[in-house]
Design an enzyme around this catalytic site. Structure first.
Site, mmCIF file in Angstrom:
data_model
loop_
_atom_site.group_PDB
_atom_site.id
_atom_site.type_symbol
_atom_site.label_atom_id
_atom_site.label_comp_id
_atom_site.label_asym_id
_atom_site.label_seq_id
_atom_site.Cartn_x
_atom_site.Cartn_y
_atom_site.Cartn_z
ATOM 1 N N GLU A 137 14.197 -12.545 1.720
ATOM 2 C CA GLU A 137 13.716 -13.362 2.940
ATOM 3 C C GLU A 137 14.904 -13.758 3.580
ATOM 4 O OE1 GLU A 137 11.067 -13.367 4.412
ATOM 5 O OE2 GLU A 137 9.800 -13.132 3.528
ATOM 6 N N ARG A 174 0.080 -18.003 -0.121
ATOM 7 C CA ARG A 174 -0.319 -18.336 1.134
ATOM 8 C C ARG A 174 -1.364 -18.904 1.190
ATOM 9 N NH1 ARG A 174 3.106 -15.949 5.591
ATOM 10 N NH2 ARG A 174 5.430 -15.422 4.628
ATOM 11 N N CYS A 212 0.780 -0.831 0.193
ATOM 12 C CA CYS A 212 -0.041 0.340 -0.103
ATOM 13 C C CYS A 212 0.833 1.464 -0.173
ATOM 14 C CB CYS A 212 -1.014 -0.127 1.093
ATOM 15 S SG CYS A 212 -0.512 -0.053 3.003
ATOM 16 N N GLU A 240 -4.656 -6.576 -2.355
ATOM 17 C CA GLU A 240 -3.956 -5.601 -1.385
ATOM 18 C C GLU A 240 -4.866 -4.874 -1.569
ATOM 19 O OE1 GLU A 240 -1.450 -5.482 0.789
ATOM 20 O OE2 GLU A 240 -1.871 -3.632 1.821
ATOM 21 N N ASN A 295 -3.352 -10.629 6.205
ATOM 22 C CA ASN A 295 -3.747 -10.243 7.328
ATOM 23 C C ASN A 295 -4.821 -8.552 7.539
ATOM 24 O OD1 ASN A 295 -2.037 -8.294 6.655
ATOM 25 N ND2 ASN A 295 -0.588 -8.249 7.578
ATOM 26 N N GLU A 320 0.529 -17.350 8.663
ATOM 27 C CA GLU A 320 -0.091 -16.539 8.618
ATOM 28 C C GLU A 320 -0.248 -16.856 6.952
ATOM 29 O OE1 GLU A 320 2.297 -12.981 9.482
ATOM 30 O OE2 GLU A 320 1.206 -11.645 8.061
ATOM 31 N N CYS A 337 -5.446 -1.951 6.018
ATOM 32 C CA CYS A 337 -4.920 -2.182 4.473
ATOM 33 C C CYS A 337 -5.111 -4.005 4.867
ATOM 34 C CB CYS A 337 -4.131 -2.132 3.993
ATOM 35 S SG CYS A 337 -2.244 -2.592 5.095
ATOM 36 N N ARG A 363 6.835 -19.073 1.827
ATOM 37 C CA ARG A 363 8.084 -18.294 2.309
ATOM 38 C C ARG A 363 8.875 -17.966 0.818
ATOM 39 N NH1 ARG A 363 8.497 -15.191 6.442
ATOM 40 N NH2 ARG A 363 7.724 -16.780 7.607
ATOM 41 N N ARG A 422 10.552 -9.909 -1.083
ATOM 42 C CA ARG A 422 11.199 -9.538 -0.504
ATOM 43 C C ARG A 422 12.803 -10.801 0.071
ATOM 44 N NH1 ARG A 422 6.344 -9.201 4.492
ATOM 45 N NH2 ARG A 422 5.285 -6.989 3.171
ATOM 46 N N ASP A 455 -3.978 -11.391 12.183
ATOM 47 C CA ASP A 455 -3.328 -11.952 11.556
ATOM 48 C C ASP A 455 -4.439 -13.218 11.635
ATOM 49 O OD1 ASP A 455 -0.885 -10.776 11.356
ATOM 50 O OD2 ASP A 455 0.390 -12.798 12.139
HETATM 51 P P1 ATP Z 1 5.575 -13.189 8.129
HETATM 52 O O1 ATP Z 1 5.304 -13.271 9.830
HETATM 53 O O2 ATP Z 1 5.319 -14.545 7.619
HETATM 54 O O3 ATP Z 1 7.558 -13.358 7.527
HETATM 55 P P2 ATP Z 1 4.800 -11.191 7.895
HETATM 56 O O4 ATP Z 1 4.421 -10.763 8.633
HETATM 57 O O5 ATP Z 1 6.207 -10.789 7.154
HETATM 58 O O6 ATP Z 1 5.025 -12.391 7.255
HETATM 59 P P3 ATP Z 1 3.052 -8.888 6.209
HETATM 60 O O7 ATP Z 1 3.858 -7.952 6.201
HETATM 61 O O8 ATP Z 1 2.145 -8.926 6.836
HETATM 62 O O9 ATP Z 1 3.876 -10.344 6.323
HETATM 63 O O10 ATP Z 1 2.616 -9.066 4.398
HETATM 64 C C1 ATP Z 1 1.363 -9.119 4.834
HETATM 65 C C2 ATP Z 1 0.795 -11.019 3.601
HETATM 66 O O11 ATP Z 1 2.049 -10.602 2.495
HETATM 67 C C3 ATP Z 1 1.293 -12.237 4.651
HETATM 68 O O12 ATP Z 1 0.115 -12.142 5.143
HETATM 69 C C4 ATP Z 1 1.297 -13.281 3.313
HETATM 70 O O13 ATP Z 1 -0.064 -13.415 2.502
HETATM 71 C C5 ATP Z 1 2.274 -12.210 2.259
HETATM 72 N N1 ATP Z 1 3.810 -12.227 1.975
HETATM 73 C C6 ATP Z 1 4.536 -11.761 3.294
HETATM 74 N N2 ATP Z 1 5.439 -12.058 3.167
HETATM 75 C C7 ATP Z 1 5.544 -13.285 2.162
HETATM 76 C C8 ATP Z 1 6.657 -14.040 2.311
HETATM 77 N N3 ATP Z 1 8.002 -13.977 2.117
HETATM 78 N N4 ATP Z 1 5.657 -15.185 0.758
HETATM 79 C C9 ATP Z 1 4.843 -15.323 0.778
HETATM 80 N N5 ATP Z 1 3.996 -14.318 0.680
HETATM 81 C C10 ATP Z 1 4.528 -13.225 1.487
HETATM 82 ZN ZN ZN Z 2 -0.696 -2.503 3.642
HETATM 83 MG MG MG Z 3 8.391 -11.162 7.231
#
Ligand code: ATP
Ligand code: ZN
Ligand code: MG
Length: 504
Positions: free
Chosen positions: A343, A470, A311, A360, A437, A434, A463, A352, A341, A421
């Site tokens: 990771e 996921r 967002c 979004e 959210n 997760e 948002c 992940r 990201r 979440d």
């Molecule tokens: P996590 O704790 O699992 O790393 P996050 O708290 O980093 O998640 P948010 O920043 O809340 O995730 O991102 C919102 C959404 O984006 C998550 O609920 C998920 O559906 C998706 N998301 C985030 N990171 C990833 C990833 N590395 N791979 C796939 N989907 C992701």
């Molecule tokens: Zn957002």
């Molecule tokens: Mg994360």
């Protein structure tokens, strides 16, 4: 005990101060200490908590000041208040202020802080440890002081100290809803089975998949459920948000406070003149290798990064605007591209990844409208997970570190700010994932991007990020690959998986 500030500053004037000007300085200092510095200070403040010029001298064209304070009319605020009155007083003697030089700046924090709570920023030149306190010497220019650098350093130290007290825990977690156990029909790892069936293959980049038609059929079916059952009935309209995010946006969204370890950084060429790049292209033609180091030298930036949270890059659309009452709540969503990201070692299956696909949903309005929209979304999600996808899932209130740090949660009137979440059970690993959210972000974004409401009410936003990887991982982990065992609505939307590729 309280935080103390002390500074020494030299005020350089356009010429030597005549005796009558020196007398005027004495009078201005006196007035500052007795009235100017006391403005806006609460009545209960004690003498030593308030800023004061504790020493001054005039030598030639320079007036030297020592200012000390506690938390009220901090030494640097006092300096700039004094500047206004001294400029006026000296103007009467036809003296102009040319420059302010800060010759010393000290902050005394009444706390034995752990080393990790003291930031490594260029302004802090010395750290003295005293019994029960830490004294910092800062190297700040007058404009650093106007930019409130000392206050920001004090606040940062408080934040770091608090973060250390969390003991590495990122979020506070509190169960809100539980679907209860659902029949177990599958216990495999969906990523492995998708690979075996040729539904996905690793992309060339880390944490990246190439999705074959069979996987995309399921992605699009889930996406259609989101559109038809959630987004459209609730009145959300589709937008397209940018996917390259410059620093200006992350500065305002707050991500610039900490997103650095997970960014995919973006650079631009120093020039698009083909001659400038000819050597690079020729090197590849001759060696078959890309000369990465030489490319790095020809780049500007990074100018920002690839979409991280979806967002923030929306907000320049409303930045600086006042929203008409009758347009609220504004309800929009974006599904126009990937999120990225880094990771690192956390990469796991399709759940992940470094490159993912997310819908979004974003809304803004008054506090009441924002909370109500979050509640309606939650109801729609419950319907979809219970009636259509038949998932074993739960939801929990979580307080992310940045909000806990900003004191946005738990304060008066902000009880509804926070993130929920949604987690799905993964039988193959006996763990919870997760998969999406819903966040009510309070006035964080409207404040950062300066968005107002016609009625004058505080503007809030929320948002919700729906991760397609996921959702897919959760669905397949619970329902397996036998389409006849899938919930009917999903099976119908997906259709027969198309086997487009046959390898020899
Ligand atoms: P996590 O704790 O699992 O790393 P996050 O708290 O980093 O998640 P948010 O920043 O809340 O995730 O991102 C919102 C959404 O984006 C998550 O609920 C998920 O559906 C998706 N998301 C985030 N990171 C990833 C990833 N590395 N791979 C796939 N989907 C992701
Ligand atoms: Zn957002
Ligand atoms: Mg994360």
């Amino acid at each position: 005990m309280f935080v103390r500030f002390a500074l020494n500053a030299d005020l350089h004037f356009s010429r030597e101060l005549p005796p009558e000007a020196v007398e005027a300085v004495a009078k201005t200092v006196q007035e500052a200490n007795t009235t100017l510095f006391r403005r806006g200070v609460p009545a209960e403040a004690t003498e030593e908590q308030i800023g004061k010029i504790t020493r001054w001298s005039a030598d030639g064209s320079v007036v030297s000041l020592k200012i000390e304070s506690g938390p009220y009319t901090r030494a640097h605020d006092a300096l700039f208040r004094f500047r206004r009155s001294i400029v006026r007083a000296m103007g009467r003697h036809r003296l102009g202020l040319r420059d302010i030089r800060i010759t010393a700046f000290r902050v005394l924090l009444p706390d034995e802080l752990p080393d990790a709570a003291i930031p490594k920023v260029p302004f802090i030149t010395t750290v003295h440890r005293l019994p029960g306190a830490v004294e910092l010497e800062l190297d700040c220019s007058a404009s650093d002081l106007e930019n409130r650098v000392p206050d920001r350093i004090v606040r940062l130290i408080e934040e770091k100290k608090e973060a250390l007290s969390y003991g590495g825990k990122v979020e506070h977690w509190e169960l809100v809803f539980e679907s209860g156990a659902k029949p177990r029909v599958y216990s495999g790892n969906p990523t492995e089975e998708m690979l075996a069936r040729g539904w996905i293959r690793h992309g060339a980049s880390r944490g990246q998949w190439i999705y074959a038609p069979q996987a995309v059929q399921l992605f699009r079916a889930l996406e259609k459920i989101v559109i038809d059952e959630i987004v459209t009935p609730l009145g959300f309209s589709e937008m397209i948000f940018p996917k390259l995010v410059p620093w200006e946006v992350w500065m305002r969204s707050g991500h610039a406070k900490g997103v650095y370890p997970e960014i995919y950084y973006v650079c631009t060429p120093k020039t698009r003149d083909p001659a400038y790049w000819e050597e690079i292209a020729d090197y590849f033609k001759v060696t078959g290798k890309v000369p990465v180091e030489q490319i790095r030298e020809r780049l500007d930036g990074p100018i920002g990064g690839m979409c991280y949270a979806q967002c923030p890059p929306f907000w320049p659309f409303v930045q600086g605007e006042t929203l008409a009452n009758d347009s609220l709540p504004v309800l929009v969503f974006d599904r126009s591209g990937t999120s990225h990201r880094y990771e690192s070692g956390g990469i796991h299956g399709i759940e992940r990844v470094d490159e993912f696909h997310r819908i979004e949903i974003l809304w803004l309005g008054t506090a009441e409208q924002t909370i109500e929209t979050a509640d309606r979304l939650h109801e729609a999600y419950v319907r979809v997970f219970e009636d259509l996808l038949d998932l074993e899932w739960r939801s929990a209130k979580v307080t992310p570190w940045f909000m806990a740090q900003e004191g946005m949660v738990g304060g008066s009137g902000s009880a509804e700010v926070g993130t929920r979440d949604y987690e799905a059970y993964l039988p193959y690993s006996d763990s919870w994932l997760e998969f999406q959210n819903v966040s009510v972000n309070g006035n964080k974004y409207p404040k950062g991007f300066n968005v107002k409401i016609q009625s004058g009410a505080d503007c809030w936003s929320g948002c919700s990020g729906i991760g397609l990887e996921r959702w897919t991982a959760a669905f397949l982990a619970q329902k397996g690959f036998d389409l006849s065992k899938w919930p009917e609505a999903v099976a119908r939307l997906v259709g027969e998986p198309k086997e487009v590729f046959r390898f020899l």
